[in-house]
Design an enzyme around this catalytic site. Structure first.
Site, mmCIF file in Angstrom:
data_model
loop_
_atom_site.group_PDB
_atom_site.id
_atom_site.type_symbol
_atom_site.label_atom_id
_atom_site.label_comp_id
_atom_site.label_asym_id
_atom_site.label_seq_id
_atom_site.Cartn_x
_atom_site.Cartn_y
_atom_site.Cartn_z
ATOM 1 N N GLU A 1 48.032 46.092 31.511
ATOM 2 C CA GLU A 1 49.426 46.529 31.422
ATOM 3 C C GLU A 1 50.241 45.307 31.048
ATOM 4 O OE1 GLU A 1 50.921 49.431 34.157
ATOM 5 O OE2 GLU A 1 48.927 50.067 34.775
ATOM 6 N N GLU B 1 44.488 48.212 38.702
ATOM 7 C CA GLU B 1 44.714 46.786 38.971
ATOM 8 C C GLU B 1 44.201 46.550 40.387
ATOM 9 O OE1 GLU B 1 48.890 46.125 38.138
ATOM 10 O OE2 GLU B 1 48.532 46.193 35.993
ATOM 11 N N CYS C 1 47.632 39.500 44.979
ATOM 12 C CA CYS C 1 46.330 39.722 44.332
ATOM 13 C C CYS C 1 45.908 38.515 43.502
ATOM 14 C CB CYS C 1 46.408 40.955 43.448
ATOM 15 S SG CYS C 1 47.737 40.850 42.242
ATOM 16 N N ASN D 1 51.815 44.808 49.120
ATOM 17 C CA ASN D 1 52.078 43.362 49.136
ATOM 18 C C ASN D 1 53.328 42.949 48.366
ATOM 19 O OD1 ASN D 1 50.516 44.070 46.870
ATOM 20 N ND2 ASN D 1 49.884 41.959 46.589
HETATM 21 P P1 NAD Z 1 44.677 49.998 49.263
HETATM 22 O O1 NAD Z 1 43.684 50.251 48.181
HETATM 23 O O2 NAD Z 1 44.248 50.115 50.665
HETATM 24 O O3 NAD Z 1 45.916 51.006 49.117
HETATM 25 C C1 NAD Z 1 46.692 51.070 47.947
HETATM 26 C C2 NAD Z 1 47.322 52.437 47.842
HETATM 27 O O4 NAD Z 1 46.304 53.413 47.639
HETATM 28 C C3 NAD Z 1 48.095 52.882 49.078
HETATM 29 O O5 NAD Z 1 49.265 53.537 48.659
HETATM 30 C C4 NAD Z 1 47.132 53.836 49.758
HETATM 31 O O6 NAD Z 1 47.758 54.787 50.561
HETATM 32 C C5 NAD Z 1 46.486 54.482 48.549
HETATM 33 N N1 NAD Z 1 45.174 55.085 48.781
HETATM 34 C C6 NAD Z 1 44.199 54.661 49.630
HETATM 35 N N2 NAD Z 1 43.119 55.474 49.529
HETATM 36 C C7 NAD Z 1 43.416 56.411 48.597
HETATM 37 C C8 NAD Z 1 42.702 57.527 48.045
HETATM 38 N N3 NAD Z 1 41.466 57.849 48.442
HETATM 39 N N4 NAD Z 1 43.313 58.283 47.117
HETATM 40 C C9 NAD Z 1 44.562 57.980 46.694
HETATM 41 N N5 NAD Z 1 45.293 56.948 47.183
HETATM 42 C C10 NAD Z 1 44.715 56.160 48.110
HETATM 43 O O7 NAD Z 1 45.281 48.569 48.944
HETATM 44 P P2 NAD Z 1 46.341 47.746 49.831
HETATM 45 O O8 NAD Z 1 45.659 47.283 51.069
HETATM 46 O O9 NAD Z 1 47.603 48.523 49.928
HETATM 47 O O10 NAD Z 1 46.654 46.493 48.879
HETATM 48 C C11 NAD Z 1 45.910 45.315 48.895
HETATM 49 C C12 NAD Z 1 44.898 45.314 47.762
HETATM 50 O O11 NAD Z 1 45.567 45.479 46.524
HETATM 51 C C13 NAD Z 1 44.144 44.013 47.629
HETATM 52 O O12 NAD Z 1 42.791 44.288 47.353
HETATM 53 C C14 NAD Z 1 44.784 43.338 46.413
HETATM 54 O O13 NAD Z 1 43.975 42.419 45.730
HETATM 55 C C15 NAD Z 1 45.102 44.528 45.571
HETATM 56 N N6 NAD Z 1 46.155 44.215 44.613
HETATM 57 C C16 NAD Z 1 45.833 44.102 43.289
HETATM 58 C C17 NAD Z 1 46.815 43.781 42.360
HETATM 59 C C18 NAD Z 1 46.505 43.632 40.891
HETATM 60 O O14 NAD Z 1 47.433 43.581 40.106
HETATM 61 N N7 NAD Z 1 45.256 43.559 40.498
HETATM 62 C C19 NAD Z 1 48.138 43.600 42.794
HETATM 63 C C20 NAD Z 1 48.423 43.733 44.147
HETATM 64 C C21 NAD Z 1 47.433 44.054 45.056
#
Ligand code: NAD
Length: 496
Positions: free
Chosen positions: A477, A264, A298, A165
């Site tokens: 962080e 996060e 997020c 995002n």
């Molecule tokens: P996601 O969890 O689908 O993927 C994030 C990353 O994790 C990607 O690079 C993906 O390839 C990797 N990944 C997925 N499964 C994995 C596994 N089993 N092992 C290792 N890596 C793995 O998230 P997304 O769809 O890319 O992002 C959206 C989500 O992120 C939303 O839930 C949002 O709220 C959250 N988010 C949180 C913050 C925060 O600071 N709290 C910030 C931005 C986004």
């Protein structure tokens, strides 16, 4: 490799960046396609890192983590991080083009937030590491004076797993403090947004960051590069931003070897608007916090609680502002609403749009896709959407949607608002609007979230703690809190 001048429509090849250079792909290298979210047309071919490539990246990081990099004087490392920041700025247009090609986000947003923050993260953590101190205690033992002091040491190799995002912003938020502390990193950007992380490899190299300190591997999560990074025994700590369910999997992977994790995760953030608020400012903030980046932030507000005397007026203002958003060419400065990251993500959000209707919501505005003309017809466009009338038990009000939408519920007193705000497994961010100082302080203390914005939203001082409570994450962080995660303290005890 990323070409010098990226156009959103040309097909470029994105390679892994390992040990200071682009990783040479073999005949068996798998690739996957990326599409420009605004048009749906394929615009990139990404090389997927297999186990051999991931191992090469991790072992290159291991070598760098044992080399001169962690022993370097903090001032020298800080100077190099300043050069990285300057390097991003020198290639601003390329970073901008790469980010827009991957995400389709409006140029007005990417040029004001994503890329500048990517550079700022390096400057902030360079300054922080320069002034970071540790504690020291002098005491008396039966044998005489004793001095205790702490040494700050890097963790070693840090796996950095990122979402799509805010690709450059969130990735550098982790890479900058990790490097400032003397670690080496293996970054696994989201499979949707590999480009700016890759371009940063060139900037690192040109800035003089030693080979192997910054590595990038591409691919998916489970069964691909993400899982390979988190399961590699030479990765000493894992920092992750993404969905809560993925966070659980990463925590399980980190359990092997008892490695440290920073998570996060997702949110279902509440905004509580009292009747005494500065109405126009509150509406402004609510509009931004619901719709910016097409709702894919997020910290986004998906639940608004509005005190009953201003409820109807507030809902009407949100409707009018939502309908004033301009969906269009991401490169047009007048565009205020880009597409969603992908058709897959749009399908997920549309399933909530459908559920809201089935569950009896009043659709104040939106609720559908946007039919765009011409070359944008194939993009992942979706209408900004506002609902009222759903019970708090509805899946639409309880689950993270991650789209440009929010449900608005009226409340009668602060206690009721806090109870509704807290009725969620998540606890990332919240927003409170009131002119009553006591009310504001009480709500900030009452709402279960890692961040509470009062009469503001998304105002970030990078020295402050950032992170979520409950299912929204583990750890903080930001500023010195980042140093806590990216370094180990070793206590030295001397009998004087
Ligand atoms: P996601 O969890 O689908 O993927 C994030 C990353 O994790 C990607 O690079 C993906 O390839 C990797 N990944 C997925 N499964 C994995 C596994 N089993 N092992 C290792 N890596 C793995 O998230 P997304 O769809 O890319 O992002 C959206 C989500 O992120 C939303 O839930 C949002 O709220 C959250 N988010 C949180 C913050 C925060 O600071 N709290 C910030 C931005 C986004």
């Amino acid at each position: 490799m990323i070409s010098e001048h990226l156009a959103a429509t040309e097909i470029r090849r994105v390679a892994n960046f390992i040990d200071g250079q682009y990783y040479k792909s073999g005949p068996g290298t798998k690739t996957f396609e990326l599409s420009y979210p605004a048009t749906g047309k394929v615009n990139a071919l990404v090389e997927e890192a297999d186990a051999v490539a991931v191992d090469a990246a991790v072992m290159s990081a291991r070598k760098a983590a044992r080399g001169p990099w962690p022993k370097m004087d903090a001032n020298t490392r800080a100077e190099l991080l300043y050069k990285v920041a300057a390097g991003i700025e020198a290639r601003f247009d390329e970073f901008l083009a790469a980010e827009i090609a991957d995400t389709g986000k409006p140029v007005s947003l990417a040029s004001h937030i994503d890329i500048p923050r990517g550079a700022a993260n390096f400057r902030v953590f360079a300054d922080i590491i320069r002034s970071a101190s540790t504690e020291a205690f002098q005491s008396l033992s039966p044998k005489g004076d004793v001095l205790n002091y702490s040494l700050r040491k890097p963790k070693g190799v840090v796996g950095v797993i990122c979402p799509w995002n805010l690709p450059l912003l969130l990735m550098t938020w982790k890479v900058a403090p990790a490097l400032a502390c003397g670690n080496a990193v293996v970054v696994k950007p989201s499979e949707e947004t590999p480009s700016t992380a890759t371009l940063l490899g060139e900037v690192m190299r040109d800035a003089g960051i030693p080979d192997g300190v910054y590595n990038v591997v591409h691919g998916f999560g489970g069964g691909s590069a993400g899982e390979l990074v988190t399961q590699h025994p030479e990765v000493d700590a894992i920092t992750f931003t993404g969905e809560t369910r993925t966070g659980e999997q990463i925590m399980r992977a980190a359990a092997k070897g008892v490695r440290d994790v920073s998570l996060e995760l997702g949110g279902k953030n509440p905004g509580v608007i009292f009747a005494d608020c500065r109405f126009d400012d509150a509406v402004d903030a609510a509009v931004r916090s619901v719709f910016v980046n097409c709702g894919q932030v997020c910290l986004q507000t998906e639940r608004l609680y509005v005190e009953r005397p201003i409820f109807d007026r507030f809902v009407a203002a949100m409707k009018s502002r939502a309908e004033g958003l301009v969906a269009g060419d991401p490169w047009d400065k007048a565009t205020t609403m880009g597409p969603m990251i992908s058709h897959k993500q749009r399908e997920k959000v549309l399933s909530y749009y459908a559920a809201a209707k089935t569950q009896g919501a009043e659709v104040i505005t939106g609720g559908n896709v946007i039919e765009m003309p011409g070359e944008f017809a194939g993009g992942a466009w979706i209408q900004p959407t506002i609902w009222t009338g759903l019970p708090e038990t509805s899946s639409v009000v309880r689950e993270e949607i991650f789209g440009p939408c929010a449900h608005i519920t009226p409340f009668d007193d602060a206690e009721e608002a806090a109870a509704m705000a807290n009725a969620t497994p998540y606890g990332l961010a919240s927003m409170v609007w009131t002119e009553n100082l006591t009310q504001a302080h009480k709500m900030a203390a009452e709402i279960e979230s890692g961040i509470c914005w009062v009469n503001s939203w998304f105002l970030r001082d990078l020295r402050t703690p950032f992170g979520g409570s409950k299912a929204s994450g583990i750890g903080r962080e930001g500023g010195l809190h980042s140093l806590e995660f990216y370094s180990e303290l070793c206590n030295v005890c001397i009998q004087l």
